[in-house]
Scaffold this motif. Sequence first.
Motif, PDB file in Angstrom:
ATOM      1  N   PRO A   1      -9.002   5.080   5.916  1.00  0.00           N
ATOM      2  CA  PRO A   1      -8.449   3.686   6.330  1.00  0.00           C
ATOM      3  C   PRO A   1     -10.015   2.910   5.773  1.00  0.00           C
ATOM      4  CG  PRO A   1     -10.012   4.599   7.979  1.00  0.00           C
ATOM      5  CD  PRO A   1      -9.192   5.833   7.454  1.00  0.00           C
ATOM      6  N   LEU A   2     -11.173   4.004   5.204  1.00  0.00           N
ATOM      7  CA  LEU A   2     -12.124   3.231   4.183  1.00  0.00           C
ATOM      8  C   LEU A   2     -11.777   2.274   2.956  1.00  0.00           C
ATOM      9  CD1 LEU A   2     -15.187   2.731   4.532  1.00  0.00           C
ATOM     10  CD2 LEU A   2     -16.354   4.124   2.909  1.00  0.00           C
ATOM     11  N   LYS A   3     -11.424   2.799   2.411  1.00  0.00           N
ATOM     12  CA  LYS A   3     -10.873   2.047   1.270  1.00  0.00           C
ATOM     13  C   LYS A   3     -10.278   0.624   1.350  1.00  0.00           C
ATOM     14  CE  LYS A   3      -8.414   2.245  -2.887  1.00  0.00           C
ATOM     15  NZ  LYS A   3      -6.668   2.577  -3.642  1.00  0.00           N
ATOM     16  N   HIS A   4      -8.921   0.813   2.102  1.00  0.00           N
ATOM     17  CA  HIS A   4      -8.287  -0.257   2.987  1.00  0.00           C
ATOM     18  C   HIS A   4      -8.851  -1.684   3.351  1.00  0.00           C
ATOM     19  CE1 HIS A   4      -4.557   1.478   1.569  1.00  0.00           C
ATOM     20  NE2 HIS A   4      -5.331   2.527   2.458  1.00  0.00           N
ATOM     21  N   LEU A   5     -10.298  -1.144   4.173  1.00  0.00           N
ATOM     22  CA  LEU A   5     -11.479  -1.762   4.992  1.00  0.00           C
ATOM     23  C   LEU A   5     -11.933  -2.938   3.575  1.00  0.00           C
ATOM     24  CD1 LEU A   5     -12.774  -2.839   7.050  1.00  0.00           C
ATOM     25  CD2 LEU A   5     -14.015  -0.996   6.949  1.00  0.00           C
ATOM     26  N   SER A   6     -12.656  -2.113   2.404  1.00  0.00           N
ATOM     27  CA  SER A   6     -13.379  -2.561   1.713  1.00  0.00           C
ATOM     28  C   SER A   6     -12.466  -3.741   0.808  1.00  0.00           C
ATOM     29  CB  SER A   6     -14.286  -1.180   1.182  1.00  0.00           C
ATOM     30  OG  SER A   6     -12.808  -0.616  -0.025  1.00  0.00           O
ATOM     31  N   ARG A   7     -10.973  -3.021   0.678  1.00  0.00           N
ATOM     32  CA  ARG A   7     -10.069  -3.893  -0.017  1.00  0.00           C
ATOM     33  C   ARG A   7      -9.788  -5.082   0.520  1.00  0.00           C
ATOM     34  NH1 ARG A   7      -9.213  -2.349  -5.878  1.00  0.00           N
ATOM     35  NH2 ARG A   7      -9.912  -0.030  -5.484  1.00  0.00           N
ATOM     36  N   ALA A   8     -10.091  -5.091   1.852  1.00  0.00           N
ATOM     37  CA  ALA A   8      -9.362  -6.571   2.530  1.00  0.00           C
ATOM     38  C   ALA A   8     -10.416  -7.624   2.564  1.00  0.00           C
ATOM     39  CB  ALA A   8      -9.270  -6.067   3.894  1.00  0.00           C
ATOM     40  N   MET A   9     -11.724  -6.478   3.063  1.00  0.00           N
ATOM     41  CA  MET A   9     -13.215  -7.456   3.391  1.00  0.00           C
ATOM     42  C   MET A   9     -13.220  -8.370   1.339  1.00  0.00           C
ATOM     43  SD  MET A   9     -13.796  -6.698   6.351  1.00  0.00           S
ATOM     44  CE  MET A   9     -15.612  -8.122   5.702  1.00  0.00           C
ATOM     45  N   LEU A  10     -12.814  -7.463   0.243  1.00  0.00           N
ATOM     46  CA  LEU A  10     -12.681  -8.189  -0.644  1.00  0.00           C
ATOM     47  C   LEU A  10     -12.536  -9.635  -0.830  1.00  0.00           C
ATOM     48  CD1 LEU A  10     -13.851  -4.971  -2.982  1.00  0.00           C
ATOM     49  CD2 LEU A  10     -15.198  -6.710  -2.330  1.00  0.00           C
ATOM     50  N   ASP A  11     -10.525  -9.054  -0.436  1.00  0.00           N
ATOM     51  CA  ASP A  11      -9.404 -10.210  -0.707  1.00  0.00           C
ATOM     52  C   ASP A  11      -9.985 -10.926  -0.134  1.00  0.00           C
ATOM     53  OD1 ASP A  11      -8.491  -8.339  -2.586  1.00  0.00           O
ATOM     54  OD2 ASP A  11      -6.774  -7.838  -1.079  1.00  0.00           O
TER      55      ASP A  11
ATOM     56  N   GLY B   1     -10.804 -16.373  -3.682  1.00  0.00           N
ATOM     57  CA  GLY B   1     -10.308 -16.665  -2.164  1.00  0.00           C
ATOM     58  C   GLY B   1      -9.132 -16.063  -1.849  1.00  0.00           C
ATOM     59  N   GLY B   2      -8.968 -15.093  -2.358  1.00  0.00           N
ATOM     60  CA  GLY B   2      -7.225 -14.460  -1.616  1.00  0.00           C
ATOM     61  C   GLY B   2      -6.734 -14.344  -0.683  1.00  0.00           C
ATOM     62  N   GLY B   3      -7.281 -14.259   0.299  1.00  0.00           N
ATOM     63  CA  GLY B   3      -6.797 -14.540   1.343  1.00  0.00           C
ATOM     64  C   GLY B   3      -6.948 -13.585   1.685  1.00  0.00           C
ATOM     65  N   VAL B   4      -5.400 -12.944   3.259  1.00  0.00           N
ATOM     66  CA  VAL B   4      -5.240 -12.250   4.364  1.00  0.00           C
ATOM     67  C   VAL B   4      -4.572 -11.323   3.103  1.00  0.00           C
ATOM     68  CG1 VAL B   4      -4.794 -11.713   6.310  1.00  0.00           C
ATOM     69  CG2 VAL B   4      -5.621 -13.583   5.876  1.00  0.00           C
ATOM     70  N   ALA B   5      -4.915  -9.374   3.355  1.00  0.00           N
ATOM     71  CA  ALA B   5      -4.313  -8.693   2.458  1.00  0.00           C
ATOM     72  C   ALA B   5      -3.673  -7.788   3.563  1.00  0.00           C
ATOM     73  CB  ALA B   5      -5.735  -7.868   1.991  1.00  0.00           C
ATOM     74  N   TRP B   6      -2.921  -8.043   3.983  1.00  0.00           N
ATOM     75  CA  TRP B   6      -1.720  -7.710   4.724  1.00  0.00           C
ATOM     76  C   TRP B   6      -1.492  -6.152   5.333  1.00  0.00           C
ATOM     77  CZ3 TRP B   6      -1.516 -10.318   9.007  1.00  0.00           C
ATOM     78  CH2 TRP B   6      -1.565 -11.791   8.748  1.00  0.00           C
ATOM     79  N   THR B   7      -1.368  -5.587   4.119  1.00  0.00           N
ATOM     80  CA  THR B   7      -0.485  -4.047   3.496  1.00  0.00           C
ATOM     81  C   THR B   7      -2.320  -3.784   4.272  1.00  0.00           C
ATOM     82  OG1 THR B   7       0.718  -4.935   1.617  1.00  0.00           O
ATOM     83  CG2 THR B   7      -0.231  -2.533   2.167  1.00  0.00           C
ATOM     84  N   HIS B   8      -3.219  -3.913   3.765  1.00  0.00           N
ATOM     85  CA  HIS B   8      -4.291  -3.518   4.275  1.00  0.00           C
ATOM     86  C   HIS B   8      -5.144  -2.942   5.184  1.00  0.00           C
ATOM     87  CE1 HIS B   8      -5.152  -2.326  -0.050  1.00  0.00           C
ATOM     88  NE2 HIS B   8      -5.231  -3.576  -0.849  1.00  0.00           N
ATOM     89  N   LEU B   9      -4.728  -4.356   5.877  1.00  0.00           N
ATOM     90  CA  LEU B   9      -4.585  -4.721   7.147  1.00  0.00           C
ATOM     91  C   LEU B   9      -3.892  -3.841   8.306  1.00  0.00           C
ATOM     92  CD1 LEU B   9      -6.026  -8.609   6.833  1.00  0.00           C
ATOM     93  CD2 LEU B   9      -7.185  -6.593   7.779  1.00  0.00           C
TER      94      LEU B   9
END
Length: 76
Positions: free
Chosen positions: A22-32, A38-46
């Motif tokens: 999950p660490l990669k997905h957490l960082s990608r969701a935060m970056l998005d 201002g990309g918004g919500v990263a539904w896949t990572h969430l």
Amino acid sequence: MFVVGNGGPLPAALRYTADVFPLKHLSRAMLDALGPDGGGVAWTHLGVLAVWTLAGLVVAARSRAAGHHGHQRSTT
């Protein structure tokens, strides 16, 4: 696991392993969400984070149930 390199591409096996945890997905969701674009919500990572959260809750509930099963406190 943290891998430090010279900035080159990581081996494929290491990239696939990082995709599972999950660490990669957490960082990608935060970056998005908080990035300059201002990309918004990263539904896949969430979604990946939600699956890990549910799995953790299931493991915690099962281990809690196993810990209380058969271990009664003595009242004497």
